[in-house]
Design a protein around this motif. Structure first.
Motif, PDB file in Angstrom:
ATOM      1  N   ARG A 102      -3.536  69.146  74.091  1.00  0.00           N
ATOM      2  CA  ARG A 102      -4.980  68.993  72.864  1.00  0.00           C
ATOM      3  C   ARG A 102      -5.900  68.104  73.957  1.00  0.00           C
ATOM      4  O   ARG A 102      -6.656  68.570  72.134  1.00  0.00           O
ATOM      5  CB  ARG A 102      -3.865  67.486  72.395  1.00  0.00           C
ATOM      6  N   GLN A 103      -6.427  67.919  74.865  1.00  0.00           N
ATOM      7  CA  GLN A 103      -7.183  67.456  74.741  1.00  0.00           C
ATOM      8  C   GLN A 103      -8.648  68.818  75.773  1.00  0.00           C
ATOM      9  O   GLN A 103      -9.699  68.979  75.086  1.00  0.00           O
ATOM     10  CB  GLN A 103      -6.853  66.403  76.367  1.00  0.00           C
ATOM     11  N   PRO A 106      -8.665  71.463  71.186  1.00  0.00           N
ATOM     12  CA  PRO A 106      -9.176  71.093  70.541  1.00  0.00           C
ATOM     13  C   PRO A 106      -8.969  71.528  69.130  1.00  0.00           C
ATOM     14  O   PRO A 106      -8.377  71.209  67.937  1.00  0.00           O
ATOM     15  CB  PRO A 106     -10.578  70.310  70.143  1.00  0.00           C
ATOM     16  N   ALA A 109      -3.326  72.485  67.235  1.00  0.00           N
ATOM     17  CA  ALA A 109      -2.695  71.664  65.910  1.00  0.00           C
ATOM     18  C   ALA A 109      -1.393  71.555  66.643  1.00  0.00           C
ATOM     19  O   ALA A 109      -0.058  73.010  66.481  1.00  0.00           O
ATOM     20  CB  ALA A 109      -3.119  71.892  64.721  1.00  0.00           C
ATOM     21  N   GLY A 133      -1.044  62.461  68.249  1.00  0.00           N
ATOM     22  CA  GLY A 133      -1.364  64.201  67.958  1.00  0.00           C
ATOM     23  C   GLY A 133      -1.143  65.293  66.850  1.00  0.00           C
ATOM     24  O   GLY A 133      -1.387  66.039  66.508  1.00  0.00           O
TER      25      GLY A 133
END
Length: 157
Positions: A102-103, A106, A109, A133
């Motif tokens: 996630r980091q 971006p 999803a 997230g």
């Protein structure tokens, strides 16, 4: 038996990545982006750490592949049925790799089927929290179909 977290690290995309785990985010539906006519959707519908690890690895590797071509492509990993464990705060064996993905990427999803979540909550008599997230979509398989109809490529994890 292989360790899914170490398997992901050996693939190289987690090398040097922070492994912070956040708190569960509020679960809200992800609206379909009217501008994203091309993307990749990856379905996880089994509670198998090996399959889950591969799906997360696929998402990161696809993101890197398109970035090397100077393209940013939206990628969505959808958990449905028994696959929702990947995004469950109480059960996910991949919290750290998911937080790192996630980091680092971006454009990726994470979505969980709200219907599958409700079924699991009723069966287990608990409230399921999602990992940081991850967000809910009304129906996981409906989300996959919706994205395919918009021209997204489909990968079954």
């Amino acid at each position: 038996m292989s360790d899914p977290i170490n398997d992901l690290s050996r693939r190289g995309f987690l090398a040097g990545a922070p492994a912070a785990i956040g708190t569960a985010a509020p679960a809200v539906p992800i609206p379909a982006s009217p501008h994203a006519s091309h993307g990749i959707v990856i379905l996880i519908d089994r509670n198998d750490p090996h399959v889950m690890g591969h799906a997360i690895s696929y998402s990161a590797n696809l993101s890197k592949h398109f970035a090397s071509k100077r393209q940013t492509l939206p990628i969505e990993v959808v958990a449905n049925g028994q696959g929702i464990d990947i995004f469950r705060a109480d059960r996910s064996q991949l919290k750290e790799p998911l937080a790192a993905v996630r980091q680092m990427y971006p454009n990726i999803a994470f979505s969980m089927c709200a219907s599958s979540k409700a079924i699991a909550e009723a069966k287990e008599n608990i409230t399921i929290q999602l990992i940081d997230g991850a967000q809910l979509v009304p129906f996981g398989i409906g989300r996959v179909a919706e994205l395919q109809m918009k021209g997204w490529a489909y990968i079954h994890g």
